[in-house]
Structure formats: structure tokens, C-alpha cells
Design a protein around this motif. Structure first.
Motif, PDB file in Angstrom:
ATOM      1  N   ALA A   1      36.283  10.667 -15.959  1.00 30.58           N
ATOM      2  CA  ALA A   1      35.842  11.773 -15.544  1.00 30.58           C
ATOM      3  C   ALA A   1      37.773  12.238 -14.445  1.00 30.58           C
ATOM      4  CB  ALA A   1      34.658  12.736 -14.555  1.00 30.58           C
ATOM      5  N   GLY A   2      37.633  10.991 -13.943  1.00 30.31           N
ATOM      6  CA  GLY A   2      38.605  10.711 -13.490  1.00 30.31           C
ATOM      7  C   GLY A   2      40.250  11.085 -14.015  1.00 30.31           C
ATOM      8  N   SER A   3      39.674  10.008 -14.937  1.00 29.21           N
ATOM      9  CA  SER A   3      41.015   9.949 -16.014  1.00 29.21           C
ATOM     10  C   SER A   3      41.665  11.686 -16.450  1.00 29.21           C
ATOM     11  CB  SER A   3      41.414   9.411 -16.972  1.00 29.21           C
ATOM     12  OG  SER A   3      40.652   7.738 -16.448  1.00 29.21           O
ATOM     13  N   THR A   4      40.538  12.038 -17.372  1.00 22.12           N
ATOM     14  CA  THR A   4      41.002  13.409 -17.892  1.00 22.12           C
ATOM     15  C   THR A   4      41.364  14.485 -16.608  1.00 22.12           C
ATOM     16  OG1 THR A   4      38.426  13.367 -18.616  1.00 22.12           O
ATOM     17  CG2 THR A   4      39.001  15.542 -18.921  1.00 22.12           C
ATOM     18  N   ALA A   5      40.824  14.555 -15.454  1.00 26.72           N
ATOM     19  CA  ALA A   5      41.198  15.162 -14.413  1.00 26.72           C
ATOM     20  C   ALA A   5      42.843  14.872 -14.271  1.00 26.72           C
ATOM     21  CB  ALA A   5      40.633  15.297 -12.972  1.00 26.72           C
ATOM     22  N   LEU A   6      42.746  13.391 -14.302  1.00 25.39           N
ATOM     23  CA  LEU A   6      44.157  13.969 -14.212  1.00 25.39           C
ATOM     24  C   LEU A   6      44.957  13.869 -14.664  1.00 25.39           C
ATOM     25  CD1 LEU A   6      46.682  12.313 -12.435  1.00 25.39           C
ATOM     26  CD2 LEU A   6      46.232   9.825 -13.947  1.00 25.39           C
ATOM     27  N   ALA A   7      44.592  13.990 -16.095  1.00 29.74           N
ATOM     28  CA  ALA A   7      45.387  14.129 -17.981  1.00 29.74           C
ATOM     29  C   ALA A   7      45.403  15.779 -17.430  1.00 29.74           C
ATOM     30  CB  ALA A   7      44.594  13.957 -18.542  1.00 29.74           C
TER      31      ALA A   7
END
Length: 393
Positions: A46-52
Motif C-alpha cells: 500500500a505504501g509503495s502504491t501511494a508513493l508511486a
């Protein structure tokens, strides 16, 4: 920690299987259930997706900002030239275009923003003013405007006061103000780094040059107008020789003596004014005398010419009369001479009481004439014969 526990559990299961019954348990052909996602792995995804997503949004914003900056960069190159101006675009210090195409007229134009291009505006319609910096005493514009320059010192201060030297070795203060208009913008801008400073130096040189051609009396009083015209002529000559591309419209030149000698120059000026007045009075008197003498001379000349004309006419008339009498004389000279003599005697002796005429004798002998000198006086007229006085009525 759960993985370790599962590994130990699997290991214990294998151990029991090895020490239990000899019969081995066949593996089950049913698919093993998918392991459930771990909570920590879900959080990382979820954090990676938000960062992307955030990076994609940031890149979009940066892209928009870059587009806006590029548009603003090129839009900043738009500039305006006024109606009384010409403009030249310098690209890396060199003018864009050639010849007359280098000049931009009034209106909207575009150029690359600085530091690529530089727009130089040249005022061609307005009059520019330049004042000399040499030849004037030390002062400030504020002091001159207020009239509070203070008293002059006892002598000239060469390190502070400017001055020029006249042809007779005297010192004067001179200042010139020149007003000019730009006629050739290309020459004015490209041939000189700062054309106005060149004009100022030309004015300073003209002041020194002209002062060396005039005496102090000529510069201050006798020929002030000639001094000013000489300064302006020198400025025009040097400006044309150097190709500044300007036209001198007008100029003012002010000349004063050193301030500490002002009283002496004022006295000399007063004496010069009195001298001029006396000379003008003398010239006026001489003009009146000459005018009177010329009038009298013309009167005498006119009288002589009139007398000459009258005498010439009289002589011509007498000559014509003699010419008319010539045939009568030629016909009978004796009779003609007797007639003329009689007429002449009658005209000459008009007022003579007694007239005696003795003609010549026929024999040619002379006659004897006897006159009674002591004759009796005439008797006075009778009272009755005298005219009576008239009575006043």
C-alpha cells in the motif's frame, strides 16, 4: 517468527513420520491452499502504491510548471517600442539584422529574453541635453538653483574650479549646454559605447578651442554672440567629423569672469558702456553735421545747376535772336545799326530826363555839343496843383 515456528512444526512432523509406522503416507494430490497475505506485506504494498501515485502526481505538476515556465520565458521576450523611439536587438552583443533592418519601429516586437538578447531603445524623437563639465567654477546644481553659492574666495582654486584661458592670457569661466536629436540611430548606438559622453567631451574641447581664439573683452562684452556661435560651430564640425549620427538643435553658452574679480570687471564694463555711449553720441552728432553739410552742398549744387541751365537758355535765346537778325543786318547794315543803337539807348536811358542824340554827320566831321550846366531850377507847383490829403472816413 511465525515462519520459524512453522519450520519447527514441519520438522517435528517429519520426525514423527520417520519413527512411526513403516508405511509411508502418500502425498495428497489436492492443491495446497494459498498462504494468507501477511499484514506487514500488505502495508508495504500500500505504501509503495501511494508513493508511486504521489510521484506520478508530482511529475505531472512539475511537467505543467515546466511548460508554464517555458511559456513565460518566451513571453517575457515581448517588448514595446514607443512612437518616438527605435530599437535594436543585440544577440550576444551583436545586432540582429543588417542595415535598415536592424532598426525596429514603433509597436510590439519579440526577442529572446536576457541573457541571449538585449533590447536597446534609442530616443529619436525627443531632444536630449548635454552640459559641459569643464570651464566652470566649483558649485552644485542645488546651490545654483537656490542662488546660495556663497562668496567667492580671494583667488582661483585650480584643483576645484574649472576655467579656460583666452588668447590674451586671461581667465574666464565658460559653460555650454547643447541640445541634440538622434538622426542616425545605428551610428549613435553601434559606433560608440556611450555617445552622450562623447558629445560632452566634444563640448568641453570646443570651449577650450574657442577661448583660445578670443580675447577676454571679446568673450565677455564686445563679441559675446560671436563667441557662442564659434562654440556651436566647433561642436557641429567635430560631431560631423566623428560620425556621431546626431543633429545639433540649439545651444546656450554662458561666459563670466572669475568671481573674485567680478567688481573689477563690472567697473570695466561700466566704463565700456560709457565709452560706447560717448562714441554713439559723437557718431550721432557727426551724422547730423554731415547731413546738414550734405544738404547745404546739395542746395548749392542745385542752385548752380539751375543758374547754369538758365544762363545756357538765355545765351541760346540771344544767339538765336542774333541769328534771326543776321539777314536784316546783311540787307542794310547802316539802318540795322541805327535801329539797334536807338533801341539800346532807349532801354538804357529809360529814367533819364533829357536825352540828346547826335547822329553822325554825312561829311564825317564831328559835331560840337554845348550844355548849359547852371540851368534855372524848376518852379515848385502851386498849392492848388498839390494833391489834397485824403481824409479818414
Amino acid at each position: 517468527m511465525s515462519d520459524k515456528h512453522d519450520h519447527q512444526h514441519d520438522h517435528g512432523h517429519d520426525h514423527d513420520h520417520s519413527h512411526g509406522d513403516i508405511k509411508l503416507k502418500e502425498p495428497s494430490t489436492a492443491p495446497a491452499p494459498a498462504p494468507a497475505p501477511l499484514p506487514e506485506r500488505v502495508q508495504e504494498d500500500a505504501g509503495s502504491t501511494a508513493l508511486a501515485e504521489a510521484l506520478r502526481s508530482s511529475f505531472a505538476i512539475v511537467k505543467i510548471l515546466m511548460i508554464i515556465l517555458v511559456i513565460a520565458f518566451f513571453a517575457s521576450g515581448i517588448f514595446t517600442v514607443n512612437s518616438q523611439q527605435k530599437a535594436i536587438i543585440l544577440r550576444f552583443g551583436k545586432p540582429v539584422g543588417a542595415g535598415a533592418d536592424q532598426l525596429l519601429g514603433p509597436g510590439l516586437h519579440w526577442s529572446f529574453p536576457s541573457p541571449i538578447d538585449e533590447v536597446v531603445r534609442i530616443p529619436i524623437g525627443e531632444i536630449q541635453e548635454v552640459r559641459s563639465t569643464s570651464g566652470w567654477y566649483a558649485t552644485t546644481p542645488e546651490a545654483e538653483a537656490s542662488g546660495q553659492e556663497g562668496e567667492a574666495g580671494p583667488s582661483l582654486s585650480p584643483q576645484n574650479d574649472g576655467y579656460t584661458i583666452t588668447s590674451d592670457g586671461n581667465i574666464i569661466h565658460v559653460r555650454a549646454t547643447i541640445r541634440y536629436r538622434v538622426a542616425d540611430p545605428i551610428a549613435y548606438l553601434l559606433n560608440f559605447q556611450n555617445a552622450s559622453n562623447v558629445v560632452q567631451n566634444i563640448i568641453n574641447e570646443a570651449l577650450f578651442f574657442t577661448s583660445s581664439q578670443f580675447t577676454v573683452d571679446q568673450a565677455l562684452t564686445a563679441d559675446r554672440l560671436g563667441f557662442q556661435e564659434k562654440v556651436l560651430a566647433r561642436v557641429r564640425e567635430v560631431v560631423a567629423d566623428r560620425g556621431l549620427g546626431i543633429t545639433i538643435e540649439q545651444g546656450d553658452v554662458r561666459v563670466i569672469p572669475p568671481r573674485f574679480t567680478k567688481s573689477a570687471f563690472d567697473a570695466a564694463l561700466s566704463a565700456e558702456i560709457e565709452r560706447r555711449k560717448a562714441r554713439e553720441d559723437a557718431n550721432s552728432y557727426a551724422g547730423r553735421v554731415l547731413s546738414t553739410a550734405e544738404g547745404e552742398a546739395n542746395s548749392i549744387i542745385n542752385g548752380g545747376q539751375s543758374d547754369r541751365t538758365r544762363m545756357t537758355q538765355a545765351i541760346a535765346a540771344e544767339a538765336q535772336n542774333y541769328k534771326n537778325q543776321l539777314p536784316h543786318y546783311q540787307a542794310n547794315p547802316g539802318l540795322f545799326m541805327a535801329r539797334v543803337q536807338t533801341e539800346t539807348l532807349a532801354r538804357v536811358m529809360t529814367n533819364v530826363d533829357d536825352k540828346i542824340f547826335l547822329p553822325e554827320r554825312a561829311d564825317g566831321k564831328s559835331r560840337e555839343l554845348r550844355l548849359l550846366l547852371s540851368r534855372e531850377p524848376k518852379k515848385p507847383a502851386a498849392p492848388d496843383d498839390q494833391p489834397k490829403p485824403q481824409q479818414n472816413r
